[in-house]
Design a protein around this motif. Structure first.
Motif, PDB file in Angstrom:
ATOM      1  N   THR A 155      -0.256  -0.373 -16.571  1.00 19.33           N
ATOM      2  CA  THR A 155       0.581   0.816 -16.402  1.00 19.33           C
ATOM      3  C   THR A 155       0.936   1.026 -14.940  1.00 19.33           C
ATOM      4  O   THR A 155       2.090   1.322 -14.597  1.00 19.33           O
ATOM      5  CB  THR A 155      -0.140   2.054 -16.958  1.00 19.33           C
ATOM      6  OG1 THR A 155      -0.388   1.874 -18.363  1.00 19.33           O
ATOM      7  CG2 THR A 155       0.693   3.309 -16.751  1.00 19.33           C
ATOM      8  N   PHE A 156      -0.034   0.879 -14.039  1.00 17.27           N
ATOM      9  CA  PHE A 156       0.246   1.060 -12.616  1.00 17.27           C
ATOM     10  C   PHE A 156       1.195  -0.012 -12.092  1.00 17.27           C
ATOM     11  O   PHE A 156       2.042   0.258 -11.227  1.00 17.27           O
ATOM     12  CB  PHE A 156      -1.061   1.043 -11.811  1.00 17.27           C
ATOM     13  CG  PHE A 156      -1.792   2.354 -11.828  1.00 17.27           C
ATOM     14  CD1 PHE A 156      -1.167   3.520 -11.429  1.00 17.27           C
ATOM     15  CD2 PHE A 156      -3.115   2.435 -12.233  1.00 17.27           C
ATOM     16  CE1 PHE A 156      -1.826   4.738 -11.430  1.00 17.27           C
ATOM     17  CE2 PHE A 156      -3.790   3.639 -12.247  1.00 17.27           C
ATOM     18  CZ  PHE A 156      -3.150   4.806 -11.850  1.00 17.27           C
ATOM     19  N   ARG A 198       4.871   0.753 -10.449  1.00 17.97           N
ATOM     20  CA  ARG A 198       5.307   0.240  -9.142  1.00 17.97           C
ATOM     21  C   ARG A 198       6.713  -0.338  -9.228  1.00 17.97           C
ATOM     22  O   ARG A 198       7.573  -0.073  -8.380  1.00 17.97           O
ATOM     23  CB  ARG A 198       4.330  -0.825  -8.657  1.00 17.97           C
ATOM     24  CG  ARG A 198       4.775  -1.575  -7.407  1.00 17.97           C
ATOM     25  CD  ARG A 198       3.732  -2.619  -7.036  1.00 17.97           C
ATOM     26  NE  ARG A 198       4.149  -3.379  -5.870  1.00 17.97           N
ATOM     27  CZ  ARG A 198       4.830  -4.516  -5.918  1.00 17.97           C
ATOM     28  NH1 ARG A 198       5.192  -5.011  -7.090  1.00 17.97           N
ATOM     29  NH2 ARG A 198       5.160  -5.160  -4.819  1.00 17.97           N
ATOM     30  N   GLU A 199       6.968  -1.157 -10.269  1.00 20.60           N
ATOM     31  CA  GLU A 199       8.289  -1.768 -10.426  1.00 20.60           C
ATOM     32  C   GLU A 199       9.375  -0.712 -10.617  1.00 20.60           C
ATOM     33  O   GLU A 199      10.460  -0.807 -10.031  1.00 20.60           O
ATOM     34  CB  GLU A 199       8.267  -2.726 -11.614  1.00 20.60           C
ATOM     35  CG  GLU A 199       7.334  -3.921 -11.433  1.00 20.60           C
ATOM     36  CD  GLU A 199       7.242  -4.759 -12.688  1.00 20.60           C
ATOM     37  OE1 GLU A 199       7.938  -4.404 -13.688  1.00 20.60           O
ATOM     38  OE2 GLU A 199       6.485  -5.751 -12.709  1.00 20.60           O
ATOM     39  N   GLN A 200       9.100   0.297 -11.427  1.00 21.71           N
ATOM     40  CA  GLN A 200      10.121   1.286 -11.738  1.00 21.71           C
ATOM     41  C   GLN A 200      10.305   2.299 -10.616  1.00 21.71           C
ATOM     42  O   GLN A 200      11.377   2.893 -10.503  1.00 21.71           O
ATOM     43  CB  GLN A 200       9.770   1.971 -13.066  1.00 21.71           C
ATOM     44  CG  GLN A 200       9.776   0.988 -14.229  1.00 21.71           C
ATOM     45  CD  GLN A 200       9.606   1.647 -15.575  1.00 21.71           C
ATOM     46  OE1 GLN A 200       9.267   2.820 -15.665  1.00 21.71           O
ATOM     47  NE2 GLN A 200       9.826   0.891 -16.641  1.00 21.71           N
ATOM     48  N   ILE A 217      11.839   5.604 -12.158  1.00 24.03           N
ATOM     49  CA  ILE A 217      10.908   6.727 -12.132  1.00 24.03           C
ATOM     50  C   ILE A 217      10.864   7.241 -10.704  1.00 24.03           C
ATOM     51  O   ILE A 217      10.909   6.449  -9.758  1.00 24.03           O
ATOM     52  CB  ILE A 217       9.506   6.295 -12.610  1.00 24.03           C
ATOM     53  CG1 ILE A 217       9.550   5.930 -14.099  1.00 24.03           C
ATOM     54  CG2 ILE A 217       8.484   7.403 -12.364  1.00 24.03           C
ATOM     55  CD1 ILE A 217       8.220   5.473 -14.651  1.00 24.03           C
ATOM     56  N   TRP A 218      10.795   8.548 -10.522  1.00 26.33           N
ATOM     57  CA  TRP A 218      10.787   9.112  -9.179  1.00 26.33           C
ATOM     58  C   TRP A 218       9.684  10.155  -9.054  1.00 26.33           C
ATOM     59  O   TRP A 218       9.080  10.566 -10.045  1.00 26.33           O
ATOM     60  CB  TRP A 218      12.144   9.715  -8.815  1.00 26.33           C
ATOM     61  CG  TRP A 218      12.728  10.643  -9.834  1.00 26.33           C
ATOM     62  CD1 TRP A 218      13.453  10.299 -10.934  1.00 26.33           C
ATOM     63  CD2 TRP A 218      12.636  12.078  -9.853  1.00 26.33           C
ATOM     64  NE1 TRP A 218      13.827  11.413 -11.637  1.00 26.33           N
ATOM     65  CE2 TRP A 218      13.352  12.525 -11.001  1.00 26.33           C
ATOM     66  CE3 TRP A 218      12.056  13.013  -9.009  1.00 26.33           C
ATOM     67  CZ2 TRP A 218      13.463  13.874 -11.319  1.00 26.33           C
ATOM     68  CZ3 TRP A 218      12.173  14.364  -9.322  1.00 26.33           C
ATOM     69  CH2 TRP A 218      12.864  14.784 -10.459  1.00 26.33           C
ATOM     70  N   VAL A 219       9.398  10.548  -7.807  1.00 26.95           N
ATOM     71  CA  VAL A 219       8.295  11.452  -7.503  1.00 26.95           C
ATOM     72  C   VAL A 219       8.850  12.788  -7.032  1.00 26.95           C
ATOM     73  O   VAL A 219       9.695  12.842  -6.130  1.00 26.95           O
ATOM     74  CB  VAL A 219       7.372  10.859  -6.416  1.00 26.95           C
ATOM     75  CG1 VAL A 219       6.182  11.785  -6.149  1.00 26.95           C
ATOM     76  CG2 VAL A 219       6.892   9.473  -6.830  1.00 26.95           C
ATOM     77  N   VAL A 220       8.382  13.863  -7.624  1.00 27.43           N
ATOM     78  CA  VAL A 220       8.827  15.206  -7.261  1.00 27.43           C
ATOM     79  C   VAL A 220       8.388  15.522  -5.833  1.00 27.43           C
ATOM     80  O   VAL A 220       7.223  15.343  -5.470  1.00 27.43           O
ATOM     81  CB  VAL A 220       8.248  16.252  -8.233  1.00 27.43           C
ATOM     82  CG1 VAL A 220       8.637  17.671  -7.794  1.00 27.43           C
ATOM     83  CG2 VAL A 220       8.731  15.972  -9.651  1.00 27.43           C
ATOM     84  N   GLY A 221       9.352  15.969  -5.001  1.00 27.27           N
ATOM     85  CA  GLY A 221       9.047  16.356  -3.633  1.00 27.27           C
ATOM     86  C   GLY A 221       8.957  15.213  -2.656  1.00 27.27           C
ATOM     87  O   GLY A 221       8.621  15.422  -1.485  1.00 27.27           O
ATOM     88  N   ALA A 222       9.261  13.981  -3.097  1.00 27.35           N
ATOM     89  CA  ALA A 222       9.162  12.819  -2.217  1.00 27.35           C
ATOM     90  C   ALA A 222      10.452  12.654  -1.410  1.00 27.35           C
ATOM     91  O   ALA A 222      11.448  13.329  -1.653  1.00 27.35           O
ATOM     92  CB  ALA A 222       8.881  11.559  -3.038  1.00 27.35           C
TER      93      ALA A 222
END
Length: 282
Positions: A169-170, A174-176, A182-187
């Protein structure tokens, strides 16, 4: 982690690994020798027919084992061990403070998998997820990792290995993240890809497209891209044919030398003739 695992396994195998050349001809040689003496033994018929004999065949078998699926399995096992012993604590802590999202429902399974990993983060030495637990399948668990993620327990039941599932899963995350599926909130760098567009993009779409030198009509864009490509493919074919022709001409020049005429025998059924000069139009 993946690079370290591959490097470690490669270093362990490099001293024993020896690439066997001419593998394409080995099968023919062995088959020819076997048909010529079908009643003979392997040591008397097959080994003498192969250059290097028994040792060459041993090296060929070893190459297959170290280069094929066994090598990948060893890398995966090493990666899983490194993750469990060193990296897991830090990655699990990151899950506590980072929020992952996706603008495409096709990648929601990875986010659901992260939720599962987080829920069982402190489950101790649990080998498998409990029976009846929903374990989202994603592309990371359906390819190279599938044989390690999904196992059969002593009662013949299909189970999901928790630690291996986390690693797969990790790796998919990483690929996405790198392509912003996939994105990170606040990044910043890993932010929502929609924020990469100018805030006035919709209201000034015509102007922006003109600056990008792209048509507004998607059909026109696809047609021009297709024409530029299948053209690129034609140019590559012309280049390939040209390289083949150059090689043929060079070979003809070499074989036209007088010393080659004495070396080539009727067995080759080859006559050496001076190369015919042709115009560029041909």
């Amino acid at each position: 982690m993946g690079a370290r695992a591959e490097r470690k396994v490669t270093e362990e195998l490099i001293n024993a690994f020896k690439r066997v050349s001419g593998k394409e001809n080995l099968l023919f040689t062995i088959a020819d020798a076997s048909l010529a003496a079908p009643d003979g033994t392997v040591r008397e018929v097959v080994f003498p027919a192969v250059r290097g004999g028994e040792q060459t065949l041993r090296e060929l078998v070893h190459e297959f084992k170290t280069k094929g699926p066994v090598y990948r399995r060893t890398v995966q096992t090493t990666l899983k061990a490194s993750y469990t012993n060193h990296y897991r604590r830090g990655l699990i802590q990151l899950l506590e403070v980072l929020e992952f999202r996706s603008n495409n429902t096709a990648h929601q399974t990875v986010i659901d998998a992260l939720t599962l990993v987080k829920r069982y983060a402190k489950a101790g030495n649990t080998t498998y997820y409990p029976l009846g637990e929903t374990t989202p399948e994603h592309k990371g668990t359906l390819k190279d990792w599938a044989d390690l993620v999904y196992r059969t327990d002593t009662r013949g039941r299909r189970r999901v290995a928790r630690m291996v599932y986390e690693v797969a899963t990790f790796q998919t995350l990483r690929e996405q993240l790198r392509c912003k599926e996939i994105w990170v909130v606040g990044a910043d760098r890993w932010r929502n890809p929609d924020e990469d567009l100018p805030t006035d993009f919709e209201s000034r779409r015509v102007e922006h497209y003109r600056e990008l030198r792209k048509p507004l009509d998607p059909t026109e864009f696809c047609d021009s891209l297709r024409e530029e490509m299948e053209m690129t493919a034609l140019c590559l074919r012309i280049l390939q044919a040209s390289l083949v022709m150059v090689n043929v001409l060079m070979l003809q020049d070499v074989l036209a030398e007088p010393e080659w005429a004495a070396l080539l025998t009727p067995v080759h059924d080859l006559q050496v003739r001076p190369r015919a000069r042709r115009s560029c139009g041909h």
